[in-house]
Design a protein around this motif. Sequence first.
Motif, PDB file in Angstrom:
ATOM      1  N   UNK A 127       0.822  -1.204   0.000  1.00  0.00           N
ATOM      2  CA  UNK A 127       0.000   0.000   0.000  1.00  0.00           C
ATOM      3  C   UNK A 127       0.858   1.257   0.000  1.00  0.00           C
ATOM      4  N   UNK A 128       2.021   1.206   0.656  1.00  0.00           N
ATOM      5  CA  UNK A 128       2.859   2.397   0.747  1.00  0.00           C
ATOM      6  C   UNK A 128       3.412   2.814  -0.604  1.00  0.00           C
ATOM      7  N   UNK A 129       3.612   1.864  -1.517  1.00  0.00           N
ATOM      8  CA  UNK A 129       4.180   2.177  -2.825  1.00  0.00           C
ATOM      9  C   UNK A 129       3.126   2.456  -3.889  1.00  0.00           C
ATOM     10  N   UNK A 141      -5.301   2.112   2.184  1.00  0.00           N
ATOM     11  CA  UNK A 141      -5.316   0.653   2.025  1.00  0.00           C
ATOM     12  C   UNK A 141      -6.625   0.169   1.417  1.00  0.00           C
ATOM     13  N   UNK A 142      -7.738   0.685   1.884  1.00  0.00           N
ATOM     14  CA  UNK A 142      -9.043   0.295   1.342  1.00  0.00           C
ATOM     15  C   UNK A 142      -9.181   0.740  -0.108  1.00  0.00           C
TER      16      UNK A 142
END
Length: 166
Positions: free
Chosen positions: A70-72, A140-141
């Motif tokens: 999610x961070x990328x 994230x969702x």
Amino acid sequence: MKKYMVLGAAFCVAFAFTGCKSQESAYKKVWEKAQAQEEQNRNQAPAQETAPVVTPLVEKSADQTTVTNVDNATVRTEDVTVVSGPGLKAYSVVVGSFSLKTNAEGMQNTLKQGGYDAQIAYNSSINMYRVVASTYADKASAVQSRDAIRGSQYNPKSDAWLLFKK
């Protein structure tokens, strides 16, 4: 005096037209030279081509869940205003961009028939209507929703992307 002026003007016009020669023959010579070089390169190329190497397919069981980092995940930041819909949260999944509002409304109706809470947002700086399939407060969702929408019948080109509303 008028005769000399007319005669001089006619002479100038005739000289101007004879001084301009067509460059078509020069272009034709260059094209023919390029064709000859291409033909020469084809003749020098090896006549025998090798078959491409194909790696055999190895099937693996699907006992693991793929987790997207999610961070990328790439997120575009735009200043948009909601045109149609209840409102956008921080992260939204955009499935279409249109310069005409009627096209955006058509896609919005298609998504609504598919069960999505589709909205239309307008970016005035680039004059585009963004069709938002879903909107979330957390990244994230939004990433999970984007991945689910990609490749679906509502987004066959897999070009859904994330929008962060300013």
